[in-house]
Motif scaffolding. Sequence first.
Motif, PDB file in Angstrom:
ATOM      1  N   ALA A  95      42.037  52.346  48.381  1.00 37.60           N
ATOM      2  CA  ALA A  95      42.614  53.164  47.314  1.00 37.60           C
ATOM      3  C   ALA A  95      44.137  53.116  47.298  1.00 37.60           C
ATOM      4  CB  ALA A  95      42.140  54.612  47.454  1.00 37.60           C
ATOM      5  N   GLU A  96      44.762  52.895  48.449  1.00 38.11           N
ATOM      6  CA  GLU A  96      46.219  52.905  48.533  1.00 38.11           C
ATOM      7  C   GLU A  96      46.828  51.511  48.547  1.00 38.11           C
ATOM      8  OE1 GLU A  96      47.766  55.762  48.305  1.00 38.11           O
ATOM      9  OE2 GLU A  96      45.823  56.793  48.280  1.00 38.11           O
ATOM     10  N   ALA A  97      46.004  50.480  48.513  1.00 39.01           N
ATOM     11  CA  ALA A  97      46.510  49.110  48.631  1.00 39.01           C
ATOM     12  C   ALA A  97      46.991  48.588  47.287  1.00 39.01           C
ATOM     13  CB  ALA A  97      45.436  48.194  49.191  1.00 39.01           C
ATOM     14  N   GLU A  98      48.250  48.152  47.236  1.00 33.05           N
ATOM     15  CA  GLU A  98      48.784  47.584  46.000  1.00 33.05           C
ATOM     16  C   GLU A  98      48.057  46.299  45.632  1.00 33.05           C
ATOM     17  OE1 GLU A  98      53.063  46.204  44.053  1.00 33.05           O
ATOM     18  OE2 GLU A  98      52.988  47.126  46.041  1.00 33.05           O
ATOM     19  N   LEU A  99      47.657  45.532  46.628  1.00 36.44           N
ATOM     20  CA  LEU A  99      46.841  44.339  46.401  1.00 36.44           C
ATOM     21  C   LEU A  99      45.847  44.214  47.543  1.00 36.44           C
ATOM     22  CD1 LEU A  99      46.192  41.739  44.824  1.00 36.44           C
ATOM     23  CD2 LEU A  99      47.906  40.567  46.236  1.00 36.44           C
ATOM     24  N   ALA A 100      44.573  44.124  47.196  1.00 27.07           N
ATOM     25  CA  ALA A 100      43.519  43.943  48.189  1.00 27.07           C
ATOM     26  C   ALA A 100      42.550  42.889  47.683  1.00 27.07           C
ATOM     27  CB  ALA A 100      42.778  45.254  48.450  1.00 27.07           C
ATOM     28  N   PHE A 101      41.917  42.191  48.614  1.00 28.35           N
ATOM     29  CA  PHE A 101      40.873  41.230  48.276  1.00 28.35           C
ATOM     30  C   PHE A 101      39.591  41.629  48.991  1.00 28.35           C
ATOM     31  CE2 PHE A 101      44.679  38.773  47.447  1.00 28.35           C
ATOM     32  CZ  PHE A 101      44.343  38.069  46.288  1.00 28.35           C
ATOM     33  N   THR A 102      38.488  41.598  48.272  1.00 32.79           N
ATOM     34  CA  THR A 102      37.186  41.799  48.896  1.00 32.79           C
ATOM     35  C   THR A 102      36.467  40.454  48.960  1.00 32.79           C
ATOM     36  OG1 THR A 102      35.963  42.249  46.835  1.00 32.79           O
ATOM     37  CG2 THR A 102      37.069  44.112  47.909  1.00 32.79           C
ATOM     38  N   ILE A 103      35.708  40.260  50.032  1.00 30.62           N
ATOM     39  CA  ILE A 103      34.982  39.009  50.248  1.00 30.62           C
ATOM     40  C   ILE A 103      33.540  39.320  50.645  1.00 30.62           C
ATOM     41  CG2 ILE A 103      34.906  36.803  51.487  1.00 30.62           C
ATOM     42  CD1 ILE A 103      37.783  37.484  52.496  1.00 30.62           C
ATOM     43  N   ASP A 104      32.608  38.792  49.896  1.00 32.05           N
ATOM     44  CA  ASP A 104      31.226  38.721  50.356  1.00 32.05           C
ATOM     45  C   ASP A 104      30.935  37.231  50.523  1.00 32.05           C
ATOM     46  OD1 ASP A 104      28.546  38.814  50.906  1.00 32.05           O
ATOM     47  OD2 ASP A 104      28.109  40.382  49.437  1.00 32.05           O
ATOM     48  N   PRO A 105      30.986  36.727  51.745  1.00 30.72           N
ATOM     49  CA  PRO A 105      30.959  35.275  51.961  1.00 30.72           C
ATOM     50  C   PRO A 105      29.631  34.620  51.603  1.00 30.72           C
ATOM     51  CG  PRO A 105      30.789  36.436  54.037  1.00 30.72           C
ATOM     52  CD  PRO A 105      31.082  37.474  53.006  1.00 30.72           C
TER      53      PRO A 105
END
Length: 302
Positions: A95-105
């Motif tokens: 919620a606080e991350a200016e840029l985040a990446f999620t990965i489901d490999p």
Amino acid sequence: MTDSLPMPISTLTKAQRTSIMNLVRRAARTEIMPRFRSLDAADISQKTSRQDLVTDADRAAEAMIARGLVNLFPNALIVGEENVAEHPEVVDKIAEAELAFTIDPVDGTWNYAHGLATFGVILSALRFGVPVFGLLYDPVMDDFILGETGGPAEMTVPKRRIVRPLSVSQGGPVEELQGYLPLYMLPEDKQAPMAQLMTRFERALSLRCSAHEFRMLAQGHVDFVLSARLTPWDHAAGALLCQCAGGHVAMLDGSDYNAAKREGYLLCASNAATWNRIRDAMSFLLDTPEAETETITEDVSA
């Protein structure tokens, strides 16, 4: 309730998007496809249940993609499904991350581990929990469905240099709808009424793979996807791509979707009218059990 997800500006350039696609393809070529239908029993483990599996391919592909993302975006938060299994506190930072990446490999690990070709790679970019870029990759067919805020959802086939825009279906009345819902993931007291509701739809089932369920939705082949037990690596990219393809996205209670949310039901449908019909049919999912209601009332009065 809004007709779309909030729309912060994507921070990814065309070159960065291309680099991410190349990274995902390399991980699939190196870590996922060579192990497909070649796994030994020792290469497959249970996480929380017999239905929740992890393989050496999941771990190796996620590590490779995560390293590549760190090189491309040194200040980004990386939220990989397998890393979160060991470090659950990472999800709290979304919620606080200016840029985040999620990965489901390897999304659809159960299918993958049992030799079924219905699996994929899911990746999303988030700004303060709001999806701004989504990617659904099919390693078997080597093609992508991609989208970002303000743009269309597109099918990209790198080898054939094909790029074509996608559009959701026209929707319709409940009795004419086809879609996906996770019956086995619902609370036990909701499974019987949902099973009964499933007979009203023209067809309702589960592929055990969010990547392919959302791919089918974005291509207009089904009319809705209901998601439960919210996990950002499973749902953020698909929610955005549904919107990019012209669909309607919201939590079942009408609130906006955000990848930081852990509870509730995410409903993605072909348009607002269809979404409303499905929401009305599934309103029982929002009912609070009588015993729980009494407890809440007592706590408040105290």
